[in-house]
Design an enzyme around this catalytic site. Sequence first.
Site, PDB file in Angstrom:
ATOM      1  N   ALA A  50      48.245 -53.997 -29.841  1.00 31.12           N
ATOM      2  CA  ALA A  50      49.428 -53.434 -29.506  1.00 31.12           C
ATOM      3  C   ALA A  50      50.109 -52.693 -30.956  1.00 31.12           C
ATOM      4  O   ALA A  50      50.071 -51.675 -31.093  1.00 31.12           O
ATOM      5  CB  ALA A  50      50.765 -53.945 -29.142  1.00 31.12           C
ATOM      6  N   GLN A 196      37.419 -60.631 -28.221  1.00 36.15           N
ATOM      7  CA  GLN A 196      38.335 -60.277 -29.228  1.00 36.15           C
ATOM      8  C   GLN A 196      38.848 -62.069 -29.453  1.00 36.15           C
ATOM      9  O   GLN A 196      38.996 -62.476 -30.634  1.00 36.15           O
ATOM     10  CB  GLN A 196      39.559 -59.646 -29.031  1.00 36.15           C
ATOM     11  CG  GLN A 196      39.810 -58.450 -28.217  1.00 36.15           C
ATOM     12  CD  GLN A 196      39.491 -58.237 -26.608  1.00 36.15           C
ATOM     13  OE1 GLN A 196      38.620 -58.977 -26.114  1.00 36.15           O
ATOM     14  NE2 GLN A 196      39.698 -56.943 -26.331  1.00 36.15           N
ATOM     15  N   ASP A 237      51.020 -56.874 -24.968  1.00 40.28           N
ATOM     16  CA  ASP A 237      50.866 -55.207 -24.986  1.00 40.28           C
ATOM     17  C   ASP A 237      52.396 -54.786 -24.787  1.00 40.28           C
ATOM     18  O   ASP A 237      52.440 -53.804 -24.766  1.00 40.28           O
ATOM     19  CB  ASP A 237      49.773 -55.180 -24.699  1.00 40.28           C
ATOM     20  CG  ASP A 237      48.957 -55.646 -24.875  1.00 40.28           C
ATOM     21  OD1 ASP A 237      48.169 -56.507 -24.937  1.00 40.28           O
ATOM     22  OD2 ASP A 237      48.042 -54.966 -25.906  1.00 40.28           O
TER      23      ASP A 237
HETATM   24  O1  MRU Z   1      42.289 -54.793 -25.125  1.00 42.97           O
HETATM   25  P1  MRU Z   1      43.390 -55.647 -26.554  1.00 42.97           P
HETATM   26  O2  MRU Z   1      41.961 -55.903 -27.388  1.00 42.97           O
HETATM   27  O3  MRU Z   1      43.290 -54.316 -26.819  1.00 42.97           O
HETATM   28  O4  MRU Z   1      43.943 -56.514 -26.195  1.00 42.97           O
HETATM   29  C1  MRU Z   1      45.117 -56.743 -26.955  1.00 42.97           C
HETATM   30  C2  MRU Z   1      46.041 -57.635 -26.339  1.00 42.97           C
HETATM   31  O5  MRU Z   1      46.285 -58.079 -25.903  1.00 42.97           O
HETATM   32  C3  MRU Z   1      46.594 -58.694 -27.597  1.00 42.97           C
HETATM   33  O6  MRU Z   1      47.119 -59.615 -27.392  1.00 42.97           O
HETATM   34  C4  MRU Z   1      48.057 -57.626 -28.131  1.00 42.97           C
HETATM   35  O7  MRU Z   1      47.731 -56.314 -27.676  1.00 42.97           O
HETATM   36  C5  MRU Z   1      48.803 -58.350 -28.915  1.00 42.97           C
HETATM   37  S1  MRU Z   1      48.675 -57.631 -30.613  1.00 42.97           S
HETATM   38  C6  MRU Z   1      49.558 -58.024 -31.253  1.00 42.97           C
END
Ligand code: MRU
Length: 338
Positions: A50, A196, A237
Site C-alpha cells: 500500500a 510475497q 491495504d
Molecule cells: O498484493 P500486494 O502484494 O500488493 O499486497 C500487499 C499487502 O497485502 C500488504 O500487507 C499491505 O499492502 C501492507 S504493506 C505495508
Amino acid sequence: MHSTEPRTIWWDEGLWLIDQTQLPERYIPLKIESIRQLVAAIKSLSVRGAPALGAAGAYSIALAAERSHAGNAFDMIAELEVAADMIRRSRPTAINLSWGVDRALREASEGESIDEIRERALRSAEEIAEEDIRINHAIGRNGAKLLEDGETILTHCNAGRLACVGWGTALGVVRSAAELGKRVQVFACETRPLHQGSRLTAWELKEDGIPVTLICESMSGSLMRKARIDKVIVGADRITRDAVFNKIGTYNHAVLAKHHKIPFYVAAPLSTFDRMNGEEEIIIEERDPEEICTLGGVRLAPLGVDVYNPAFDATPLDLVSALITEKGVFRPPLMPPI
Ligand code: MRU
C-alpha cells in the site's frame, strides 16, 4: 534533506523502482518510461504494497507531467487527469494508490504554467516519498514498545521496506525492536499464490540479519497451539470504520490469534485509513486464475478448473488488538484522529 536509506521507488532523471517480481533472485531497478508501463508494473506487482503504491501514484503525476507535450497549463492538467484515472483504476483495494494520485494531482493543478505544474507534481511526489520513510520509523518506534525481548512474531505477506518507500510498517516494527536490542524472531508465511512472504519478507529479514523462519500459511494454527507465536503483526491495504483489508489469508490468522489469545496487531500509516466507507463498500481485487493454477510455468491444476483468486480479505476490527500508527497505538473501537 533526503534520507539515505535504500528506497523501493525514487526519481532520478525519471521514475525508477525495484522490480519486485525479480526477487529474491535479482535486486534490480526498472526505469518507468510511460504511464502505460507504470500501470503494467502495478498490475504485475513489480511495485506493490500500500505505501509504495501511494508513492507510485504520486510519481505517476510527475511522470505524466514530464512526458506531456501539452501547449498550455489547462491542457496539461487535462492530461494529468487522464493519467490519474488510469493509475487509480489499476488496482482497486489499497487506498494509498488513489490517495497518492489525488494529493499530487491537487498540488500540480495549482500550477499556473507548464513548468510550475511539472515542478509542483515532482515536489509533491518527493514529499510523499520522504514522508513515508519518516512515518514508518514513527510506526516502528510506537510498535516496538509492544514487543518484548525474545518474542516470536508471525507476519503475513510483505509489509516491509519493499512494500513502502523504505523501512516498512509491520516489518518496520520488527526492525525498530531489533534496533533497540530486542531479540525478536519472525515466522514469515509464504503467502500463496504470489509468495510475497517467501520471496520478499524472508529476503528482507535475511538481509537485515533478523532471524526468520518460512512457513506455509496453513501452519500458523498449529504453531499458535504449540505456543510458538507471541504476537501477530501485519500491514494493511485499507482500514475502513469496521475492518482491516490486507492480503488474503490475514483473516485466518486473526481468527486463530483470537482463539489462542495472541495479540493481533495491524501496523499502518494514517493514509491507509478510509473513514468514509465500511467493509461492504470496498472492492476486493480478483486476480488471474493462472496465478493459482501455474507456478514458474508448471501446471498445478487441471486446465479449465474453476478458480477463485481474491487478492485481499477483510478482518473485522473486533479481531484486532491494536492499530499501530505514526500517531500512536489505538485499540479498537478507538481509532486515530484524522
Ligand atoms: O498484493 P500486494 O502484494 O500488493 O499486497 C500487499 C499487502 O497485502 C500488504 O500487507 C499491505 O499492502 C501492507 S504493506 C505495508
